[in-house]
Design an enzyme around this catalytic site. Sequence first.
Site, short mmCIF file in Angstrom:
data_model
loop_
_atom_site.label_atom_id
_atom_site.label_comp_id
_atom_site.label_asym_id
_atom_site.label_seq_id
_atom_site.Cartn_x
_atom_site.Cartn_y
_atom_site.Cartn_z
N TYR A 144 58.20 -45.09 3.37
CA TYR A 144 57.74 -46.09 4.95
C TYR A 144 58.37 -47.14 4.49
O TYR A 144 59.50 -47.97 4.90
CB TYR A 144 56.64 -46.18 5.42
CG TYR A 144 56.23 -46.96 6.46
CD1 TYR A 144 56.36 -46.44 7.67
CD2 TYR A 144 56.18 -48.36 6.49
CE1 TYR A 144 56.45 -46.89 8.56
CE2 TYR A 144 55.99 -48.92 7.45
CZ TYR A 144 56.11 -48.24 9.05
OH TYR A 144 55.59 -49.13 10.01
N LYS A 148 62.15 -48.60 6.39
CA LYS A 148 62.40 -49.71 7.70
C LYS A 148 63.41 -49.99 7.03
O LYS A 148 63.52 -51.57 7.97
CB LYS A 148 60.66 -50.26 7.12
CG LYS A 148 59.16 -49.40 8.21
CD LYS A 148 60.28 -49.58 9.62
CE LYS A 148 59.27 -48.79 10.53
NZ LYS A 148 59.43 -49.47 12.08
#
Length: 235
Positions: A144, A148
């Site tokens: 993740y 990002k």
Amino acid sequence: MKLQDTTVLITGANRGIGAALVKAFQQAGVRKIYAAARNPASIHIEGVTPIQLDVTNPEQVAAAAALAGDVTLVINNAGISTPTAGLLETDALAAARAQFETNTLGTLSVSAAFAPVLKANGGGGLVNILSALSWVVVGGSGVYSASKAAAWAITNGLRNDLRAQGTTVLGVHFGYVDTDMTSGVDAPKSDPKDIAAAILKAIENGDEELLADGVAQHVKSQLTAARAIYLGQPA
């Protein structure tokens, strides 16, 4: 940017921060809200225009840009987090592909499709919902965080590319927020309403970066510490 003059499109508008943003913009009295989601039937907020939009589907992205030709503000909020124990686990590559498709390439796809729309409507604004995890890996957040971090780099690039057409690009960072995505996380969480309120204020101010809570402020302050926070704890 005066919010009352704004026509806004929000991706992932059916829940969490997206739904909080829809309600915040309604309270601010914006001109019009396009609420986008993979399943528009999942949007249960009156007074908005639902749009079907899977940000990983190029045809749907193009159709949304054609339909919402009056947009002056785009909020790239759609995102996913596919649980994985770590970057070396057998499911990590599949998780990375899914998250990069939505969190990173989806953000780029929507931004590229709507850039000409924003230009035609005077410049407007683009808001990318990022994370404090853009800068640091915590526990099993490696996949993740990577998606990002890439979205943060894209945001910085878009800021340069869109400046000449008068489009303000705002990158938003925060820690855990009390949404479905973080339901399994045992940690302090911000209220989505507070994050939404901070975003609207930053848009009105014409800001280019928002550290929407204390977690994001702390993480960024530690990027240049004697031992930078992204290095983790030594063994």
